[in-house]
Design an enzyme around this catalytic site. Structure first.
Site, PDB file in Angstrom:
ATOM      1  N   TYR A 106       0.838  -1.196   0.000  1.00 19.46           N
ATOM      2  CA  TYR A 106       0.000   0.000   0.000  1.00 19.46           C
ATOM      3  C   TYR A 106       0.877   1.252   0.000  1.00 19.46           C
ATOM      4  CZ  TYR A 106      -3.834  -3.166   1.017  1.00 19.46           C
ATOM      5  OH  TYR A 106      -4.758  -4.177   0.932  1.00 19.46           O
ATOM      6  N   ASN A 129     -12.708  -0.645  -4.672  1.00 21.05           N
ATOM      7  CA  ASN A 129     -12.566  -0.856  -6.111  1.00 21.05           C
ATOM      8  C   ASN A 129     -13.836  -1.521  -6.642  1.00 21.05           C
ATOM      9  OD1 ASN A 129     -11.825  -1.660  -8.699  1.00 21.05           O
ATOM     10  ND2 ASN A 129     -10.373  -3.204  -7.980  1.00 21.05           N
ATOM     11  N   CYS A 137      -6.849  -5.099  -7.600  1.00 19.78           N
ATOM     12  CA  CYS A 137      -6.592  -4.681  -6.219  1.00 19.78           C
ATOM     13  C   CYS A 137      -6.028  -5.823  -5.373  1.00 19.78           C
ATOM     14  CB  CYS A 137      -7.853  -4.103  -5.599  1.00 19.78           C
ATOM     15  SG  CYS A 137      -9.294  -5.162  -5.707  1.00 19.78           S
ATOM     16  N   HIS A 138      -6.182  -7.063  -5.837  1.00 14.32           N
ATOM     17  CA  HIS A 138      -5.642  -8.203  -5.098  1.00 14.32           C
ATOM     18  C   HIS A 138      -4.115  -8.209  -5.098  1.00 14.32           C
ATOM     19  CE1 HIS A 138      -6.046  -9.588  -9.306  1.00 14.32           C
ATOM     20  NE2 HIS A 138      -4.976 -10.340  -9.056  1.00 14.32           N
ATOM     21  N   GLU A 164      -1.851 -16.397 -10.249  1.00 17.35           N
ATOM     22  CA  GLU A 164      -1.035 -15.571 -11.132  1.00 17.35           C
ATOM     23  C   GLU A 164       0.444 -15.953 -11.070  1.00 17.35           C
ATOM     24  OE1 GLU A 164      -1.775 -11.388 -10.649  1.00 17.35           O
ATOM     25  OE2 GLU A 164      -3.847 -11.567 -11.362  1.00 17.35           O
TER      26      GLU A 164
END
Length: 173
Positions: A106, A129, A137-138, A164
């Site tokens: 962040y 979001n 946002c993850h 991912e």
């Protein structure tokens, strides 16, 4: 482009698509994507605000989401409108620059938008979001690299990050 909330002339539609993280509700205003919400998402708007059911405006969105969850797509190329404050929209735009399979904190995201002391505000904007997964946002984690809040739940965040990185399973559900 920012649309006022529930403008009387806008035409809202929605559909639900399956994914490896569960059902995703897609919402459009005048045919343009404005929302992607998980089934048990924390800041999910009330169902009655989604408009009439109509899968037609979502053909390309659903196709790109399928390709993402099949491991054939690492980014999205879709028209969308994210309704929020100017600060929130800056945060959401910066989220789209985080590469697939990578994470930032962040604080790093606050630095990227030119407000290095705004990590908490960035976290709050991140949590609101309106187009999860597509606006990733993850990919934002705590200062120590640990998983912190996620509107779709921490298990979903962990699944998306592992997916991912190529270390996850084929489905959360």
């Amino acid at each position: 482009m920012t649309l006022p909330k529930h403008h009387p002339l806008e035409h809202r539609t929605h559909t639900v698509v399956d994914s490896s993280v569960g059902p995703l509700t897609l919402v459009a205003v005048d045919g343009v994507l404005t929302g992607l919400y998980m089934h048990r998402q924390r800041h999910r708007p009330p169902e009655e605000t989604f408009g009439e059911p109509d899968p037609a405006p979502f053909t390309e969105v659903a196709s790109q989401l399928r390709a993402y969850f099949d491991g054939r797509r690492t980014d999205f190329d879709l028209p969308m409108v994210l309704a929020g404050t100017p600060f929130q929209r800056r945060v959401w735009a910066a989220l789209r620059d985080i590469p697939y399979g990578e994470t930032i904190t962040y604080g790093q995201l606050a630095d990227r938008i030119g407000q290095p002391t705004a990590a908490r505000a960035v976290g709050l904007a991140n949590g609101k979001n309106p187009i999860g997964v597509i606006v990733p946002c993850h990919r934002v984690v705590g200062s120590t690299g640990g998983l912190t809040g996620y509107g779709g739940g921490l298990a979903t965040k962990r699944y998306l990050l592992d997916f991912e990185r190529g270390v996850g399973g084929t489905s959360l559900f």
